[in-house]
Scaffold this motif. Structure first.
Motif, PDB file in Angstrom:
ATOM      1  N   SER A 109     -24.821 -35.026 -32.004  1.00 19.55           N
ATOM      2  CA  SER A 109     -24.565 -34.083 -33.103  1.00 19.55           C
ATOM      3  C   SER A 109     -24.270 -32.694 -32.544  1.00 19.55           C
ATOM      4  CB  SER A 109     -25.769 -34.030 -34.049  1.00 19.55           C
ATOM      5  OG  SER A 109     -25.957 -35.263 -34.710  1.00 19.55           O
ATOM      6  N   LYS A 110     -25.037 -32.280 -31.533  1.00 18.92           N
ATOM      7  CA  LYS A 110     -24.786 -30.975 -30.909  1.00 18.92           C
ATOM      8  C   LYS A 110     -23.451 -30.981 -30.159  1.00 18.92           C
ATOM      9  CE  LYS A 110     -29.582 -29.434 -30.321  1.00 18.92           C
ATOM     10  NZ  LYS A 110     -30.638 -29.082 -29.317  1.00 18.92           N
ATOM     11  N   LYS A 111     -23.196 -32.074 -29.461  1.00 21.72           N
ATOM     12  CA  LYS A 111     -21.973 -32.151 -28.656  1.00 21.72           C
ATOM     13  C   LYS A 111     -20.719 -32.033 -29.511  1.00 21.72           C
ATOM     14  CE  LYS A 111     -19.489 -35.192 -25.447  1.00 21.72           C
ATOM     15  NZ  LYS A 111     -19.509 -36.459 -24.669  1.00 21.72           N
ATOM     16  N   ASN A 170     -20.674 -30.990 -32.802  1.00 25.64           N
ATOM     17  CA  ASN A 170     -20.848 -30.081 -33.927  1.00 25.64           C
ATOM     18  C   ASN A 170     -20.653 -30.819 -35.250  1.00 25.64           C
ATOM     19  OD1 ASN A 170     -21.363 -27.637 -35.217  1.00 25.64           O
ATOM     20  ND2 ASN A 170     -19.198 -27.036 -35.237  1.00 25.64           N
ATOM     21  N   GLU A 178     -22.730 -34.162 -37.854  1.00 25.87           N
ATOM     22  CA  GLU A 178     -23.911 -34.978 -38.086  1.00 25.87           C
ATOM     23  C   GLU A 178     -23.577 -36.400 -37.638  1.00 25.87           C
ATOM     24  OE1 GLU A 178     -27.891 -35.675 -39.805  1.00 25.87           O
ATOM     25  OE2 GLU A 178     -26.810 -33.998 -38.928  1.00 25.87           O
ATOM     26  N   LYS A 219     -12.882 -35.542 -31.711  1.00 26.80           N
ATOM     27  CA  LYS A 219     -13.801 -34.411 -31.698  1.00 26.80           C
ATOM     28  C   LYS A 219     -13.372 -33.263 -32.617  1.00 26.80           C
ATOM     29  CE  LYS A 219     -11.860 -32.734 -27.300  1.00 26.80           C
ATOM     30  NZ  LYS A 219     -12.190 -32.420 -25.885  1.00 26.80           N
ATOM     31  N   GLU A 268     -15.445 -32.560 -36.618  1.00 26.82           N
ATOM     32  CA  GLU A 268     -16.280 -31.362 -36.582  1.00 26.82           C
ATOM     33  C   GLU A 268     -16.744 -30.985 -37.990  1.00 26.82           C
ATOM     34  OE1 GLU A 268     -16.203 -26.756 -34.896  1.00 26.82           O
ATOM     35  OE2 GLU A 268     -14.526 -28.130 -34.487  1.00 26.82           O
ATOM     36  N   GLY A 269     -18.061 -30.819 -38.137  1.00 31.38           N
ATOM     37  CA  GLY A 269     -18.628 -30.453 -39.426  1.00 31.38           C
ATOM     38  C   GLY A 269     -18.752 -31.608 -40.404  1.00 31.38           C
TER      39      GLY A 269
END
Length: 434
Positions: A51-53, A55, A57, A314, A318-319
């Protein structure tokens, strides 16, 4: 719902050789009730790291946590449970690269049905042993052929000769409806609108089931199908507008390596998948090692396909809220060396050379001291001394710390007259020597 979809397919042009079928939500819910007798609801877990990688969920649907370690128990149990008493008495047959075999074996043992299971000769031993364990005295395992498709042909011939029922791993309505229950669980477990679902595609049973569930319950959700680069049977079929049988495939990702997908599954996937992509086997191997080392999650190659595909999306995800189906964990520890090798080759960290060693004392010491970089490591070495020649060749494998270390290493080899040839970009010679 079913009529509308059929009308849509007809308007868009339907291949007459492909069965016209789309799962009904009522049948999927009925399958869920049947499967609940033997399969618990698998977790839908947030991956903090991914999730961090990205950005986003990122949620992992842990189908690897079933008692047979894959989602295949769903379709197998639903299909066999739907048979008549006469069909059950006669017995069942299936072909499988491993996971479907375990689902069928478990179902046979649980329901008291005799089963004959055909598996490729190259099936990892772990999957063969697990199949025999789950089936007990109720199943007989037959190893036949080099691929799933070879085993499937042998299984069909046996099935017809013995008048038994074939339990298809993906191309059967009851199998598809069983796999579709994964989608029902995701909808019940998620508190947010799911934007994307990433699903591995072998024969297409799970992908077809997810298309049906989400089209009914969450039509805005985009289903992304992922195949191994070396076995793109659904990708090729959709691109061609008809079922395509691949003459050769890379069998490494055995849980998703078929030469020809199903008629039912092709018909559904070509109309309802948002996108089909392929992922290199080496990228999948990197993901397997990463999941093990950083998340303590053990997956088989097919189980890592969906996560390996995230890099290709990616920017798009995102989001967003994304579910990756972790389809199975039936990995054989004896494959670890090959998985690491493929991962290093894909990451440009493992390189093979033919090195010309001068036939004099100290040549190898000179190579190690003056040619190799401080972080380079020799991981493979084959050398045969030829006393009548000035130089003798050796096949040398070198692992680097960074891909950027390759060019300086090659320059030092050439400057000191050690360089013979670079093997990574010569696949025929590479396969023969390594």
């Amino acid at each position: 719902m079913g009529t509308t979809i059929k009308d849509t397919i007809r308007k868009q042009g339907h291949d007459k050789n492909v069965p016209l079928y789309f799962p009904k939500i009522a049948d999927i819910k009925a399958a869920a009730s049947t499967i609940a007798k033997v399969a618990h609801v698998t977790p839908l877990q947030q991956s903090i790291r991914y999730s961090k990688k990205f950005n986003a969920e990122i949620l992992l649907k842990r189908e690897d946590l079933h008692r047979v370690r894959s989602y295949k128990i769903r379709g197998a149990f639903n299909k066999i449970s739907s048979l008549t008493q006469e069909e059950l008495k006669q017995g069942v047959v299936c072909a499988s690269a491993g996971n479907h075999a375990q689902g069928v074996a478990f179902a046979c043992n649980h329901l008291g049905v005799q089963g004959t299971i055909f598996m490729p000769v190259v099936t990892p031993k772990q999957k063969i042993d697990q199949t025999k364990m789950f089936g007990g005295d109720w199943v007989n395992v037959v190893l036949e052929g080099d691929t799933f498709d070879d085993s499937s042909k042998a299984a069909h011939l046996f099935c017809e000769a013995q008048n038994k029922t074939f339990v298809h791993p993906f191309d059967d309505p009851k199998t598809i409806e069983g796999q579709a229950t994964v989608g029902l669980e995701i909808m019940n477990q998620s508190e947010v609108q799911i934007d994307y679902v990433f699903v591995a595609v072998g024969g297409g049973g799970l992908a077809s089931g997810l298309c049906a569930t989400f089209k009914e319950l969450s039509p805005k959700t985009k289903i992304i199908g992922i195949e191994p680069e070396g076995a793109p049977s659904m990708t090729k079929s959709i691109a061609a507008g008809q079922l395509v049988e691949l003459p050769e495939i890379d069998k490494f990702i055995d849980g998703a390596a078929v030469q020809k997908v199903g008629g039912y599954t092709y018909s559904i996937c070509k109309e309802h998948l948002h996108k089909m992509i392929t992922v290199p086997e080496g990228k999948v191997c990197q993901t397997i090692l990463e999941l093990y080392n950083r998340d303590a999650i053990v997956v088989e190659p097919a189980g890592a396909l969906t996560i390996a595909a995230l890099d290709s999306f990616k920017e798009e995800i995102e989001g967003k809220n994304v579910v990756c189906i972790v389809s199975g964990s039936n990995n054989d520890i004896t494959r670890t060396a090959e998985i690491k090798e493929r991962a290093l080759l894909y990451g440009n960290l493992k390189h093979y050379f033919i090195i010309r060693f001068p036939q004099r004392p100290g040549a190898l010491k000179e190579f190690v001291a003056d040619i190799l970089g401080p972080d380079d490591d020799i991981t493979h070495f084959e050398y045969s001394k030829k006393s009548s020649r000035e130089n003798a060749p050796a096949v040398v494998g070198i692992e680097l710390k960074s891909p950027e270390d390759l060019e300086p290493l090659m320059q030092r080899m050439k400057a000191n007259n050690f360089f013979g040839d670079y093997l990574n970009d010569k696949p025929d010679l590479f396969q023969y020597l390594i």
